[in-house]
Write an enzyme that holds these catalytic residues in place. Structure first.
Site, PDB file in Angstrom:
ATOM      1  N   LYS A 134       0.840  -1.097   0.167  1.00 18.81           N
ATOM      2  CA  LYS A 134       0.093  -0.140   0.027  1.00 18.81           C
ATOM      3  C   LYS A 134       0.850   1.168   0.088  1.00 18.81           C
ATOM      4  O   LYS A 134       0.567   2.194  -0.773  1.00 18.81           O
ATOM      5  CB  LYS A 134      -0.945  -0.023   1.226  1.00 18.81           C
ATOM      6  CG  LYS A 134      -1.997  -1.095   1.012  1.00 18.81           C
ATOM      7  CD  LYS A 134      -2.807  -1.360   2.338  1.00 18.81           C
ATOM      8  CE  LYS A 134      -3.723  -2.606   2.177  1.00 18.81           C
ATOM      9  NZ  LYS A 134      -4.366  -3.322   3.028  1.00 18.81           N
ATOM     10  N   ASP A 163     -11.460   1.780   3.147  1.00 17.45           N
ATOM     11  CA  ASP A 163     -11.535   0.474   2.912  1.00 17.45           C
ATOM     12  C   ASP A 163     -13.286  -0.003   2.668  1.00 17.45           C
ATOM     13  O   ASP A 163     -13.580  -0.903   2.239  1.00 17.45           O
ATOM     14  CB  ASP A 163     -11.384  -0.556   4.075  1.00 17.45           C
ATOM     15  CG  ASP A 163     -10.104  -1.292   3.953  1.00 17.45           C
ATOM     16  OD1 ASP A 163      -9.574  -1.377   2.798  1.00 17.45           O
ATOM     17  OD2 ASP A 163      -9.407  -1.766   4.911  1.00 17.45           O
ATOM     18  N   GLN A 197      -5.109  -2.087   9.019  1.00 13.21           N
ATOM     19  CA  GLN A 197      -4.730  -3.388   8.612  1.00 13.21           C
ATOM     20  C   GLN A 197      -5.428  -4.548   9.384  1.00 13.21           C
ATOM     21  O   GLN A 197      -4.994  -4.748  10.482  1.00 13.21           O
ATOM     22  CB  GLN A 197      -3.532  -3.546   8.360  1.00 13.21           C
ATOM     23  CG  GLN A 197      -2.736  -4.775   7.663  1.00 13.21           C
ATOM     24  CD  GLN A 197      -3.505  -4.699   6.109  1.00 13.21           C
ATOM     25  OE1 GLN A 197      -3.260  -4.028   5.548  1.00 13.21           O
ATOM     26  NE2 GLN A 197      -3.963  -6.118   5.601  1.00 13.21           N
TER      27      GLN A 197
END
Ligand code: NAP
Length: 282
Positions: free
Chosen positions: A51, A118, A95
């Site tokens: 990322k 997300d 995460q």
């Protein structure tokens, strides 16, 4: 035809980089993505590194906050509250998975909905199911982009999704439905799975079991999207949920692992960060 998520995402990231390069003159800064990594799980470390690399390619500012697995839930929520309040942070990503002593749902719900890159926040999930504007979860969004880039017609086709997780199976089923496919969601309790999957014009597999889908489960000419990321117990190499070598000759379109859905997921994360940034400028 093999759809290379690696190539498609490279093209899309190059377009995004051009767009982001115009932002300092227009808005005074570039989008800023904050990523929180708890612990040192090798898979999570590699996703977070990917990322950061993609952010650099696109010109997005990336701050990765690394915390030990012993962090308390209250400390983690405190970091999220600070990032929520920071006007120069556009996207926040925690995460997953988190250590067992931390309530993942509580952490996700604590992220400001407008910074939820997300698309996992309950308000974003609700908006998706009500067809309201929202941040789409990255993997399902990437899958639809791949299908469209490959010229696959979705409307009116039979789509079968194996897997019903909140991050892949359910949202991709909803996006396929929004594209007017007739959608079946299969799972571990589905009876005669092969009979169901053979009906699919478009088969999306998100299970997490190496090479689970075999050639006899796939119709001639089907489009096969393999979301799985697994270690092949025999070779030790990365492999998907689909037996690629056996199914590739039968499928009209198929995605490889690695280099398929994975790169598209990160690409869509970049797109979501830009979207959150631009929404704020309005
Ligand atoms: P998950 O939360 O573990 O869900 C797995 C789903 O598969 C469940 O719905 C489960 O059914 C179903 N399943 C398990 N065994 C099955 C069987 N024998 N027959 C039929 N269905 C079965 O997994 P996930 O988070 O969706 O991830 C799935 C895979 O995709 C993993 O390999 C993950 O690493 C990968 N992934 C890749 C990306 C990417 O960007 N490439 C992103 C996310 C995930 P039940 O609901 O009945 O238990």
């Amino acid at each position: 035809m093999i759809i290379s998520g690696k190539e498609l995402s490279a093209r899309l990231k190059a377009d995004m980089a051009e767009e982001v390069a115009t932002f300092p003159a227009k808005y005074g800064r570039v989008p800023h993505l904050a990523v929180i990594l708890v612990g040192e799980d090798p898979g999570s470390v590699s996703y977070v590194t990917g990322k950061a690399k993609a952010s650099a390619e696109v010109g997005i500012r990336n701050t990765t906050i690394r915390k030990p697995a012993t962090i308390t839930e209250a400390e983690l929520l405190g970091i999220i509250a600070e990032l929520n309040a920071d006007v120069e942070v556009d996207g926040i990503l925690v995460q997953l998975p988190l250590p067992k002593h931390i309530d993942e749902d509580r952490v996700i719900a604590a992220i400001d909905k407008t910074k939820d890159v997300d698309g996992f926040h309950p308000l974003n999930v609700a908006a998706l199911w009500q067809k309201q504007p929202c941040t789409l979860p990255c993997t399902p969004k990437g899958i639809i982009k791949m299908l469209k880039a490959a010229g696959v017609g979705i409307a009116g086709r039979e789509a079968v999704v194996i897997g019903r997780s909140n991050i892949v199976g359910l949202p991709v089923a909803k996006l396929l439905l929004d594209e007017n496919a007739t959608v079946t969601v299969a799972h571990s309790r589905t009876r005669d799975l092969a009979e169901v999957t053979r009906r699919a014009d478009i088969l999306v597999v998100a299970i997490g079991r190496p090479k689970f889908v075999t050639a006899d489960m796939v119709a001639e000419g089907a489009v096969v999207i393999d979301v799985g990321v697994n270690r092949d117990p025999e070779s030790g190499k990365l492999c998907g949920d689909v037996d690629f070598a056996a199914i590739e000759p039968k499928a009209s379109v198929i995605t490889p692992v690695p280099g398929g859905v994975g790169p598209m997921t990160i690409c869509c994360l970049m797109e979501n960060t830009i979207e959150c940034f631009l929404n704020k400028q309005k």
